[in-house]
Design a protein around this motif. Structure first.
Motif, short mmCIF file in Angstrom:
data_model
loop_
_atom_site.label_atom_id
_atom_site.label_comp_id
_atom_site.label_asym_id
_atom_site.label_seq_id
_atom_site.Cartn_x
_atom_site.Cartn_y
_atom_site.Cartn_z
N TYR A 82 0.86 -1.19 0.00
CA TYR A 82 0.00 0.00 0.00
C TYR A 82 0.90 1.24 0.00
N ASP A 83 0.34 2.38 -0.27
CA ASP A 83 1.10 3.63 -0.34
C ASP A 83 1.51 4.06 1.08
N GLU A 84 2.75 3.73 1.46
CA GLU A 84 3.22 4.00 2.82
C GLU A 84 3.49 5.47 3.08
N GLU A 85 3.63 6.26 2.05
CA GLU A 85 3.81 7.71 2.25
C GLU A 85 2.48 8.37 2.60
N LYS A 86 1.42 7.89 1.99
CA LYS A 86 0.09 8.49 2.18
C LYS A 86 -0.72 7.79 3.28
N CYS A 87 -0.42 6.51 3.52
CA CYS A 87 -1.28 5.69 4.38
C CYS A 87 -0.50 5.06 5.54
N VAL A 88 -1.25 4.61 6.54
CA VAL A 88 -0.67 3.96 7.71
C VAL A 88 -1.55 2.75 8.06
N SER A 89 -0.90 1.67 8.53
CA SER A 89 -1.67 0.51 8.99
C SER A 89 -1.81 0.59 10.50
N ILE A 90 -3.02 0.36 10.97
CA ILE A 90 -3.33 0.43 12.40
C ILE A 90 -3.87 -0.92 12.84
N PHE A 91 -3.24 -1.49 13.88
CA PHE A 91 -3.66 -2.80 14.38
C PHE A 91 -4.70 -2.63 15.47
N ASN A 92 -5.80 -3.37 15.35
CA ASN A 92 -6.86 -3.37 16.36
C ASN A 92 -6.74 -4.67 17.15
N LYS A 93 -6.27 -4.58 18.40
CA LYS A 93 -6.06 -5.77 19.23
C LYS A 93 -7.37 -6.44 19.63
N GLU A 94 -8.47 -5.70 19.62
CA GLU A 94 -9.78 -6.27 19.97
C GLU A 94 -10.25 -7.24 18.88
N THR A 95 -10.06 -6.85 17.61
CA THR A 95 -10.53 -7.68 16.49
C THR A 95 -9.41 -8.48 15.84
N CYS A 96 -8.16 -8.20 16.23
CA CYS A 96 -6.98 -8.87 15.67
C CYS A 96 -6.88 -8.64 14.16
N THR A 97 -7.14 -7.42 13.74
CA THR A 97 -7.07 -7.08 12.32
C THR A 97 -6.35 -5.74 12.14
N TYR A 98 -5.83 -5.56 10.93
CA TYR A 98 -5.25 -4.28 10.55
C TYR A 98 -6.24 -3.51 9.69
N GLU A 99 -6.21 -2.20 9.82
CA GLU A 99 -6.94 -1.32 8.93
C GLU A 99 -5.92 -0.36 8.35
N VAL A 100 -5.95 -0.16 7.04
CA VAL A 100 -5.03 0.76 6.39
C VAL A 100 -5.82 2.01 6.00
N VAL A 101 -5.40 3.12 6.57
CA VAL A 101 -6.12 4.39 6.38
C VAL A 101 -5.14 5.50 6.00
N GLU A 102 -5.70 6.59 5.48
CA GLU A 102 -4.86 7.74 5.15
C GLU A 102 -4.30 8.34 6.44
N LYS A 103 -3.04 8.78 6.39
CA LYS A 103 -2.41 9.35 7.57
C LYS A 103 -3.12 10.62 8.03
N ASN A 104 -3.57 11.43 7.08
CA ASN A 104 -4.18 12.71 7.42
C ASN A 104 -5.69 12.63 7.70
N ASP A 105 -6.30 11.48 7.33
CA ASP A 105 -7.74 11.34 7.54
C ASP A 105 -8.06 9.86 7.77
N HIS A 106 -8.11 9.45 9.02
CA HIS A 106 -8.31 8.04 9.35
C HIS A 106 -9.69 7.51 8.97
N SER A 107 -10.57 8.37 8.50
CA SER A 107 -11.89 7.90 8.06
C SER A 107 -11.84 7.37 6.62
N LYS A 108 -10.73 7.61 5.92
CA LYS A 108 -10.58 7.15 4.53
C LYS A 108 -9.63 5.97 4.48
N THR A 109 -10.13 4.85 3.94
CA THR A 109 -9.31 3.66 3.80
C THR A 109 -8.45 3.74 2.54
N CYS A 110 -7.37 2.99 2.57
CA CYS A 110 -6.44 2.94 1.44
C CYS A 110 -6.49 1.54 0.81
N PRO A 111 -6.25 1.47 -0.50
CA PRO A 111 -6.21 0.15 -1.13
C PRO A 111 -4.97 -0.64 -0.66
#
Length: 117
Positions: A82-111
């Motif tokens: 994924y675009d590591e300059e624009k996006c960040v992966s965030i681990f959710n320990k409750e669901t044991c999953t990663y979500e990849v979102v834009e660094k500047n707007d966590h409401s927008k997911t990244c491919p």
């Protein structure tokens, strides 16, 4: 007959691990004193689990207790490609999953174009 059953189980396990792309490890028992009776599996928290039991750890591992040791596999895959300059992966320990979102707007997911376990 027992050896054929063991080999069949080993084959199924190896195929399922390859399909799931999970990271696994096996920790064999090491008795403190030779001849000590092993009563079950102690997890990293010191809790005793019965032979044949399964449990999920706080670190998102699924573990099984066998007479010769403990087998644990991760239950999640890590996003890659994924675009590591624009996006960040965030681990959710409750669901044991990663979500990849834009660094500047966590409401927008990244491919995401790949996952590794």
């Amino acid at each position: 007959m027992r050896m054929k059953t063991f080999l069949a189980c080993l084959l199924v396990l190896s195929v399922s691990v390859a399909v799931s792309n999970a990271a696994c490890y096996f920790q064999p028992f090491k008795p403190v004193n030779p001849g000590d009776e092993i009563k079950g599996c102690y997890d990293s928290e010191g809790e005793l689990h019965e032979f044949g039991s399964e449990w999920k750890t706080a670190n998102c591992l699924e573990c099984s207790c066998f007479r010769d040791g403990i087998s644990c596999c991760s239950t999640y895959a890590t996003p890659v490609g994924y675009d590591e300059e624009k996006c960040v992966s965030i681990f959710n320990k409750e669901t044991c999953t990663y979500e990849v979102v834009e660094k500047n707007d966590h409401s927008k997911t990244c491919p995401v174009y790949g996952m590794v376990g």
